[in-house]
Design a protein around this motif. Sequence first.
Motif, mmCIF file in Angstrom:
data_model
loop_
_atom_site.group_PDB
_atom_site.id
_atom_site.type_symbol
_atom_site.label_atom_id
_atom_site.label_comp_id
_atom_site.label_asym_id
_atom_site.label_seq_id
_atom_site.Cartn_x
_atom_site.Cartn_y
_atom_site.Cartn_z
ATOM 1 N N LEU A 124 43.821 43.750 14.600
ATOM 2 C CA LEU A 124 43.516 44.158 13.091
ATOM 3 C C LEU A 124 43.924 45.288 13.090
ATOM 4 N N LEU A 125 44.723 45.593 11.965
ATOM 5 C CA LEU A 125 45.491 46.843 11.891
ATOM 6 C C LEU A 125 45.004 47.442 10.263
ATOM 7 N N ILE A 126 44.416 48.760 10.462
ATOM 8 C CA ILE A 126 44.466 49.482 9.134
ATOM 9 C C ILE A 126 45.323 50.387 8.642
ATOM 10 N N HIS A 176 40.809 56.057 -2.177
ATOM 11 C CA HIS A 176 40.036 54.620 -2.566
ATOM 12 C C HIS A 176 40.371 53.451 -2.068
ATOM 13 N N SER A 177 41.344 53.221 -1.101
ATOM 14 C CA SER A 177 41.791 52.039 -0.702
ATOM 15 C C SER A 177 42.543 52.048 0.711
ATOM 16 N N PHE A 178 42.805 51.099 1.238
ATOM 17 C CA PHE A 178 43.500 50.920 2.543
ATOM 18 C C PHE A 178 43.723 49.442 2.579
ATOM 19 N N GLN A 179 44.918 49.119 3.491
ATOM 20 C CA GLN A 179 45.528 47.839 3.847
ATOM 21 C C GLN A 179 45.022 47.297 5.203
ATOM 22 N N VAL A 180 44.392 46.019 5.056
ATOM 23 C CA VAL A 180 44.067 45.341 6.332
ATOM 24 C C VAL A 180 44.988 44.422 6.827
ATOM 25 N N SER A 181 45.460 44.280 8.049
ATOM 26 C CA SER A 181 46.460 43.254 8.213
ATOM 27 C C SER A 181 45.833 42.683 9.735
ATOM 28 N N TRP A 182 46.053 41.377 9.961
ATOM 29 C CA TRP A 182 45.857 40.748 10.996
ATOM 30 C C TRP A 182 46.583 39.533 11.801
ATOM 31 N N ASN A 218 48.418 37.075 5.670
ATOM 32 C CA ASN A 218 47.949 37.919 7.050
ATOM 33 C C ASN A 218 47.716 39.447 6.825
ATOM 34 N N SER A 219 47.195 39.466 5.444
ATOM 35 C CA SER A 219 47.127 40.728 5.016
ATOM 36 C C SER A 219 46.442 40.966 3.564
ATOM 37 N N THR A 220 45.637 42.269 3.336
ATOM 38 C CA THR A 220 44.999 42.180 1.891
ATOM 39 C C THR A 220 44.995 43.756 1.806
ATOM 40 N N VAL A 221 44.671 44.204 0.469
ATOM 41 C CA VAL A 221 44.313 45.554 -0.017
ATOM 42 C C VAL A 221 42.994 45.490 -0.278
ATOM 43 N N TYR A 260 34.628 52.894 7.058
ATOM 44 C CA TYR A 260 34.056 51.398 6.469
ATOM 45 C C TYR A 260 34.198 50.609 8.006
ATOM 46 N N LEU A 261 33.218 49.865 7.934
ATOM 47 C CA LEU A 261 33.210 48.658 9.006
ATOM 48 C C LEU A 261 33.956 47.441 8.386
ATOM 49 N N VAL A 262 35.069 46.988 8.782
ATOM 50 C CA VAL A 262 35.772 45.850 8.137
ATOM 51 C C VAL A 262 35.844 44.670 9.145
ATOM 52 N N THR A 263 35.526 43.413 8.837
ATOM 53 C CA THR A 263 35.154 42.386 9.664
ATOM 54 C C THR A 263 36.347 41.155 8.948
ATOM 55 N N VAL A 264 37.276 40.727 9.804
ATOM 56 C CA VAL A 264 37.925 39.575 9.092
ATOM 57 C C VAL A 264 37.761 38.303 9.815
ATOM 58 N N THR A 265 37.286 37.332 9.311
ATOM 59 C CA THR A 265 36.840 36.084 9.850
ATOM 60 C C THR A 265 37.685 34.902 9.379
#
Length: 411
Positions: free
Chosen positions: A327-329, A335-341, A373-376, A386-391
């Motif tokens: 899981l990569l931030i 006001h934003s960040f990208q989440v990739s997995w 495999n990612s979203t903003v 923030y706590l980010v959980t990818v399911t």
Amino acid sequence: LSLPLPGAQPSISNAEGDILFLLDSSGSVSYYEFSKVKEFMWDLVRPFSFGPKDVQTSIIHISTTPTMEFPFDRYQSRGGVQQAIRDTRQLMGDTNTGQALSYAKEKFFSNEAGARPEVPKVLVWVTDGFSTDDISEPMQLLKDMGVTVFIVSTGRGNYLELSAAASQPPEKHLHFVDVDDLPIITKELRDAMLDVIQANRLHAVDITSSSFRLVWPELLSQETGYYSLEYAPTNNLAGKRTTQLSGAHTSFTVSNLTPETTYEVALVPESNVHYFPPQTTRVTTLAGKMRSVVTEEGRMSLRDVKPAGQPLLCTPQPPEEITPAQLLISESSPHSFQVSWAPTPDSVAAYQVLYGPLPGDSAQLLEVDGKRNSTVVENLAPNTTYLVTVTAIYRSGKEKSLSAKACTQEG
């Protein structure tokens, strides 16, 4: 004093915790009442198994000066505990409960008193409802340190004061009963204690040669914190791996392990509301009976490896339903960040991205197509964790999750 054994009871062996009795030993208690309370204490703990990996118990006297009757680790058998309770003598003196609670806080977390740092703590306070000093502050400190408080009042105690002192909810942790009727509440109170010392043990199930599933009680929630899970082979503790899980988790499957290997596992609840001690366990994987090879056509398993010169039986395997392993931030702004997995197996129907501030009581949910495999994540507060959980939601209906912390930049 004879401590009766009214009928055989099944032994309780799958519990681990330090149980401390706060015993009113002052002059406000009659000899008869003191004897009845001793019988009640023994009846409460009688079914437990005692020992360094099971239940330990101790007694602190409420008197002019608090006194510990015996350390937690002195008696490691039912017979020893029974005799120790039988031999306990009333001290008389004043009812300085607040002093005794402050003393209990020291002893509950003291190696010298035989207490263990990483087991559930239970305080059982049996009182006639009277105290000559303040109890609210030392009791709150105990609860803030993770101690579960049960109160049994055999007198006319102040309900509001005692319900505030007991752990919540009071209907489960506070009992008013005449001293002759203590046996009526024994099973109910013991079952409530078991909820604490039985459920709070981290343990492994579904153990294979390359994986096991960890199960633990519901200590946190999505809003109150997260878990840090650490595991490493006992012969290579430097190779420790760490995973962060949202507070909503109560289980996690650890995979890609080595067969016939013992792993040290630690689960650390991270909460801004209460302190929870880390929980540890040790798990040994099974002997390997299967090897895997990867071909262009897909994953194949070589079952029952034969001696040289004999054919190998190859069986296609169903697609794996695994937890996102990385899981990569990135690209963090105010006001934003990208989440990739990764990885992104074909059998995933969709991904859910749950995110919320720490600490906080709000969480937002994003739905993402299973091929991405990612979203903003947008519309965030600056300089916030923030706590980010990818399911990963598989077509079979199974769900696998991975969590991480992310920080936005200053505005």
